[in-house]
Design a protein around this motif. Structure first.
Motif, PDB file in Angstrom:
ATOM      1  N   PRO A   1       0.938  -1.245  -0.338  1.00  0.00           N
ATOM      2  CA  PRO A   1       0.408  -0.175   0.032  1.00  0.00           C
ATOM      3  C   PRO A   1       0.739   1.420  -0.058  1.00  0.00           C
ATOM      4  O   PRO A   1       0.735   2.477  -0.672  1.00  0.00           O
ATOM      5  N   GLU A   2       1.994   1.137   0.707  1.00  0.00           N
ATOM      6  CA  GLU A   2       2.734   2.810   0.527  1.00  0.00           C
ATOM      7  C   GLU A   2       3.265   2.663  -0.891  1.00  0.00           C
ATOM      8  O   GLU A   2       3.261   4.103  -0.858  1.00  0.00           O
ATOM      9  N   ALA A   3       3.135   2.306  -1.067  1.00  0.00           N
ATOM     10  CA  ALA A   3       4.149   2.098  -2.675  1.00  0.00           C
ATOM     11  C   ALA A   3       3.314   2.911  -3.680  1.00  0.00           C
ATOM     12  O   ALA A   3       2.680   3.645  -4.027  1.00  0.00           O
ATOM     13  N   ALA A   4       2.173   2.068  -3.410  1.00  0.00           N
ATOM     14  CA  ALA A   4       0.992   2.276  -4.477  1.00  0.00           C
ATOM     15  C   ALA A   4       0.886   3.950  -4.200  1.00  0.00           C
ATOM     16  O   ALA A   4       0.523   4.474  -4.968  1.00  0.00           O
ATOM     17  N   HIS A   5       0.579   3.821  -3.113  1.00  0.00           N
ATOM     18  CA  HIS A   5       0.466   4.854  -2.523  1.00  0.00           C
ATOM     19  C   HIS A   5       1.369   6.749  -2.911  1.00  0.00           C
ATOM     20  O   HIS A   5       1.046   7.646  -3.550  1.00  0.00           O
ATOM     21  N   ALA A   6       2.722   6.396  -2.944  1.00  0.00           N
ATOM     22  CA  ALA A   6       3.399   7.050  -2.980  1.00  0.00           C
ATOM     23  C   ALA A   6       3.571   7.055  -5.529  1.00  0.00           C
ATOM     24  O   ALA A   6       3.839   8.538  -5.299  1.00  0.00           O
ATOM     25  N   ARG A   7       3.224   6.110  -5.704  1.00  0.00           N
ATOM     26  CA  ARG A   7       3.361   5.941  -7.298  1.00  0.00           C
ATOM     27  C   ARG A   7       2.272   6.921  -7.496  1.00  0.00           C
ATOM     28  O   ARG A   7       2.152   7.917  -8.456  1.00  0.00           O
ATOM     29  N   ALA A   8       1.507   6.801  -6.778  1.00  0.00           N
ATOM     30  CA  ALA A   8       0.050   7.490  -7.247  1.00  0.00           C
ATOM     31  C   ALA A   8      -0.008   9.103  -6.588  1.00  0.00           C
ATOM     32  O   ALA A   8       0.026   9.588  -7.881  1.00  0.00           O
ATOM     33  N   GLU A   9       0.841   9.290  -5.899  1.00  0.00           N
ATOM     34  CA  GLU A   9       1.114  10.753  -5.498  1.00  0.00           C
ATOM     35  C   GLU A   9       2.004  11.122  -6.611  1.00  0.00           C
ATOM     36  O   GLU A   9       1.772  12.117  -7.479  1.00  0.00           O
ATOM     37  N   LEU A  10       3.060  10.603  -7.003  1.00  0.00           N
ATOM     38  CA  LEU A  10       3.965  10.871  -8.140  1.00  0.00           C
ATOM     39  C   LEU A  10       3.090  10.936  -9.908  1.00  0.00           C
ATOM     40  O   LEU A  10       3.349  11.628 -10.635  1.00  0.00           O
ATOM     41  N   LEU A  11       1.862  10.259  -9.929  1.00  0.00           N
ATOM     42  CA  LEU A  11       1.230  10.259 -11.017  1.00  0.00           C
ATOM     43  C   LEU A  11       0.068  11.562 -10.119  1.00  0.00           C
ATOM     44  O   LEU A  11      -1.083  11.555 -11.335  1.00  0.00           O
ATOM     45  N   ARG A  12       0.189  11.698  -9.276  1.00  0.00           N
ATOM     46  CA  ARG A  12      -0.933  13.590  -9.466  1.00  0.00           C
ATOM     47  C   ARG A  12      -1.700  13.500  -9.134  1.00  0.00           C
ATOM     48  O   ARG A  12      -2.900  14.256  -9.245  1.00  0.00           O
ATOM     49  N   ALA A  13      -2.245  11.891  -8.035  1.00  0.00           N
ATOM     50  CA  ALA A  13      -3.729  11.485  -8.004  1.00  0.00           C
ATOM     51  C   ALA A  13      -3.588  12.612  -6.311  1.00  0.00           C
ATOM     52  O   ALA A  13      -2.277  12.471  -5.483  1.00  0.00           O
ATOM     53  N   ARG A  14      -4.616  13.176  -5.662  1.00  0.00           N
ATOM     54  CA  ARG A  14      -4.438  13.535  -4.623  1.00  0.00           C
ATOM     55  C   ARG A  14      -5.360  12.888  -3.646  1.00  0.00           C
ATOM     56  O   ARG A  14      -5.885  12.130  -3.875  1.00  0.00           O
TER      57      ARG A  14
END
Lengths: 622, 622
Positions: free
Chosen positions: A363-376
């Motif tokens: 989950p941590e990696a998925a969230h970090a990835r999402a943030e780099l992909l500009r998800a809020r």
């Protein structure tokens, strides 16, 4: 990787476009000439504004209908070009895009093209600018990037190079292998566009239907791999003509575009061998994404608690408990299916899908990835000791949580609802899983949603359907994780029908629950008083004509309000509940690997839902 | 001529579709199977309902994928077909449409098609029904109506005939001459569809872009002439798959459809020689329509009288007088240009185009024709002695009046405003005519509007443009009378942009006034304090680059806020006023027969208008 975007991709004024590109995180922009022509700001003001925003101005475009003409016309074209060079000097832009002649070329002679481009190069050198020559797919004499580059090589002028545009290359089906053989210093610019496969004339396709990388059918990763190998180190720029983007919110479109480049960059890196990875493009990796293992929970929000929990009970769910600190939350469970209900009080607010939790290996990696992909990021309050679920907003506003996969099927957060592990029933539950979730997408965020779930969750697009409702065609995109643990249906309702008041209610979202014994589930639900969505007798008549079913089986279907379908693998039985606000439930039984999701029967459902809403509006009790 | 319409053309439930078809005045309908399948009403109820509404049920459709298969599959297809025959008996429908096999045919053998269709015919005879066999344009082995009919002839069975569908014939470009050689008793059914010329795959074109006759590019009159000569006497039915119709108001669509058939009937009659006219189709003529001679008046309605008459004065109009009995009306004139202003009081209601009066050779006939074409009559009160103008509502709600042409340029109704003939000034006025009127059309009534002005006013479509605005692409259809006395521009704003609040204001309608001396008009207007729509300097820079204008001329343009264009004929100079609510004025000077209308400069205008509206919303003074 340096990112850029052409202002023509975005809606609004030039000033608004620059602001949105900077906010999204682009390094630079291409100035689309028309955007400047209609702007009240001078070239100097635009130059200053871009500088203030930290944006480079990478390209001025397009310059059309230059080469392949008689000398008299050529001199006029050179005069036009010089005016643009002067403008570029004012803007501080070094590169201009020169498209292969579409309209005015009369002489098909490579030597003439070479000579005329060389003279353009001489003029460019005087103004310290460069010319990137691009083959348009519908160019009159030059429509192939290899041909355009051969001309550039013959021109052999330091101010003249090649511009590669993936739309013009891939729409014609040209192979992209040759890209890696082009000398890097001769690739002056690279424009990317994706597009869905459409059989229409290339010009209309190009002008209206381009999409961002990852939203269409082109193999852009392959192109990028060849480009990386060429040694090109300039900006990677988006040039998308799209009717929806032109009218959508500029800030969202810019973020969608930046996301597409970050995703493509990561995909490209993964497609390169370890030795090939260090490239002039300086590709950056994202944290790795793994496909989800399953649905941890779905959360629905309602201002009509009574009728919502009645349906859950009718479908066999049991109240698990209430949340320890957030009293408005309760959880309903059936086997491994967990539905969190957020009680918004007796406000009458419609029941909607508010959040989805997917079991995620990291989950941590998925969230970090999402943030780099500009998800809020979703910022939900939690107190000490409570599980801190990481989540982001999907394009339609639904909250998407990255849950930790639980090997024993008992997620940690359930404890906060007072559910204990041993409370799980010994007898197997009739509902076994979430079969799929159907989310209604606003039309202007549809392509964005496809990229969002691809890039953040590693879902893949499976099939697209279109089917009629009484108030227009509904488009439907099926996405799923490759392991089939998560299936999403993204539906787009007809744009702006005159019968607009019906829209939300007539195109509700839904949660489809899987069972291995739908007849028993239906019988239990009927006993508990469930309002099934009625199925017309005409449907069963037609079913009989189509499938030649046994009278007994047909009777079972009718009795239980079951719809039916069959494919080359197996059978599909399902029923729908009536709609709670904008949400309903479906129960499905797949036999022998049936691969569809009931699209054949969707028109029957939509017609019944339309009648229901219409009658409600007219005050006719259902 | 007996008229019919397939239920698939219309939105809503089957019951709603039947009601709309009957209300519009159709004689019958085709039942599209899917509409029945999703209906809660039984076949018997639908039969009764149609009878109550006075509608015949002319066709049951479609039956797919029948012929060209192995015997085992054929027996199953025959079983499917028999179930439909039973259903048709319940519905009281005698005819079924059988489409050439698209999906399942494996054997390409005309003899087999003949044998299988003959067996279908034998079965049909048992149920007293008939089969109309149609070649789909994308049929696997049969895609040409002449081929389909050759098969029907070989079948030689009284229950098997041909169905002709103009989409499937004309989309493939087949000549229609052969239609008149088909034996009338073998043409079992005729379906009409028009379509715009699009270069895309035929299936998508057919499923999404068909339009009613007169709204597309097919030569349906020619087809109808051949059909009339064949001796066919059955229904002429509309079968239109159109994404917009599917979501538009059902009643309006039905009326639009009926209008298209009435118009086509009249056109067909006119295309036949006098000897050919008596045909089995029993074609009825409409009162003859003549093209208009000019614009009698335009009427604008406003809740902001002050600013409206200020602009009229700035443009050189003089107050003619107030209406004798309707005090809210005043007329402003300049030469032969008359603008009636309806003062809606200080309500702040936006200024809009409310009515247009066109000089019509025979107003009574034009009005009678309009009523037969199902246009709704405008009922304006008038007292004894006042001119009783006949008018109807256009699709966008504008009132269209048929004025009597006045040979001396002084229409009778002006007297009611106290204007006397001798009051006309001796010096020629600077504004000489209405050059064109630009009306914004809701997207869902665009095709309807094209047919409306074609059928009622004998206008013709000239060209279609598309150009970018900051919030989407604007589509524009130019229509004009063949004598060029009346020019209309129908604009369609982008559908449902996210920036929807801007839409009305950012896509205003306008009235373009013609002059032979725009510089003097602009100077006078400037002196009187007109708010010109500002033209950015960047525009003039680009103009200079494009056209190499003399510095003096460019200065004249800049000074007067004039935009410029040039074509192979001549030059075009024009300026725009700022917008009053949703209306603005344009003044244009055409030199040497310039044929466009300023479409090249429309994006400049739209961008300026967008900024104006945005700044207004943000409270920034303009």
């Amino acid at each position: 990787m340096r990112t850029s975007i052409a202002t023509v991709c975005l809606s609004g004024t030039l000033a608004e476009k620059l602001r949105a590109a900077a906010d999204a995180g682009f390094d630079g922009v291409e100035i689309f000439e028309q955007d400047l022509v209609v702007s009240p700001h001078s070239a100097e003001q635009i130059r200053q504004r871009a500088q203030d925003l930290g944006l480079t101005l990478d390209l001025f475009q397009p310059f059309r209908d230059f080469e392949g003409v008689e000398e008299e016309q050529f001199l006029n074209n050179l005069r036009r070009l010089e005016a643009k060079f002067q403008l570029m000097n004012r803007l501080g832009i070094e590169m201009i895009l020169l498209c292969s002649n579409v309209g005015t070329a009369t002489i098909n002679d490579d030597d003439l093209f070479v000579e005329q481009l060389r003279r353009a190069g001489d003029l460019a050198a005087q103004y310290n600018v460069k010319i990137a020559y691009e083959a348009l797919a519908w160019g009159k004499f030059v429509n192939d990037f290899e041909h355009a580059h051969a001309i550039v090589e013959k021109v052999n002028h330091e101010a003249v190079g090649t511009c590669l545009d993936t739309f013009h290359i891939l729409s014609r089906g040209w192979a992209t292998d040759a890209v890696e053989n082009i000398a890097a210093e001769k690739i002056f610019f690279v424009q990317l566009a994706d597009a869905p496969k459409l059989s229409m004339d290339i010009l209309s396709w190009s002008r209206h239907h381009r999409v961002f990388p990852g939203e269409g059918d082109f193999d852009l990763v392959k192109f990028m791999v060849h480009l990386a190998k060429s040694g090109y180190d300039g900006p990677i720029s988006l040039e998308i003509f799209n009717d929806s983007f032109r009218k959508a919110d500029v800030g969202r479109t810019a973020i969608d575009g930046l996301r597409s480049l970050r995703w493509l960059e990561d995909q490209t890196l993964n497609a390169l061998s370890v030795e090939e990875r260090p490239s002039a493009l300086q590709l950056q990796a994202l944290p790795e994404v793994a496909e989800p293992d399953g649905v941890d929970f779905l959360e629905i929000s309602t201002g009509r608690l009574g009728e919502t929990i009645r349906v859950l009970h009718q479908l066999g769910f049991r109240l698990g408990g209430h949340h320890c600190s957030k009293q408005e939350y309760q959880v309903w469970t059936q086997g491994d299916v967990r539905i969190v209900v957020c009680d918004r009080g007796p406000t009458g607010a419609p029941t909607t899908i508010a959040a989805m939790g997917f079991d995620t290996p990291d989950p941590e990696a998925a969230h970090a990835r999402a943030e780099l992909l500009r998800a809020r990021t979703v910022d939900r309050p939690h107190i000490a000791g409570e599980v801190d679920l990481k989540g982001v907003y999907a394009p339609d506003g639904v909250e998407l949580f990255f849950s930790a996969s639980s090997s024993d099927g008992f997620p940690e957060w359930l404890v906060e609802f007072g559910v204990e592990k041993q409370e799980k029933p010994d007898i197997p539950s009739l509902i076994t899983a979430i079969d799929h979730v159907n989310l209604a997408q606003p039309w202007q965020h549809f392509d964005e949603a496809v990229l969002f779930y691809t890039a953040l969750m590693a879902l893949e697009t499976v099939r697209e359907d279109e089917f009629p409702s009484p108030i227009g065609l509904v488009r439907n995109q099926v996405m799923r994780s490759p392991n089939d643990a998560v299936r999403l249906l993204l539906s787009v309702a007809p744009e702006n029908g005159e019968q607009g008041d019906f829209l939300n209610a007539a195109y509700p979202e839904h949660i489809a629950l899987a069972t291995d014994d739908i007849v028993t589930v239906a019988a239990r639900a009927r006993k508990r008083g469930l309002n099934f969505l009625p199925v017309p007798d005409n449907y069963f008549d037609d079913l009989q004509a189509r499938f030649d079913l046994s009278p007994e089986f047909l009777e079972t279907l009718k009795e239980n309000n079951l719809l039916y379908d069959r494919d080359e693998h197996g059978e599909f039985l399902h029923f729908y509940t009536r709609t709670l606000g904008t949400l309903f439930f479906e129960v499905v039984e797949r036999r022998d690997g049936f691969a569809g999701w009931g699209e054949t029967n969707a028109p029957v459902r939509l017609a019944a839902q339309y009648r229901e809403v219409r009658d409600l509006e007219r005050g006719i009790p259902s």
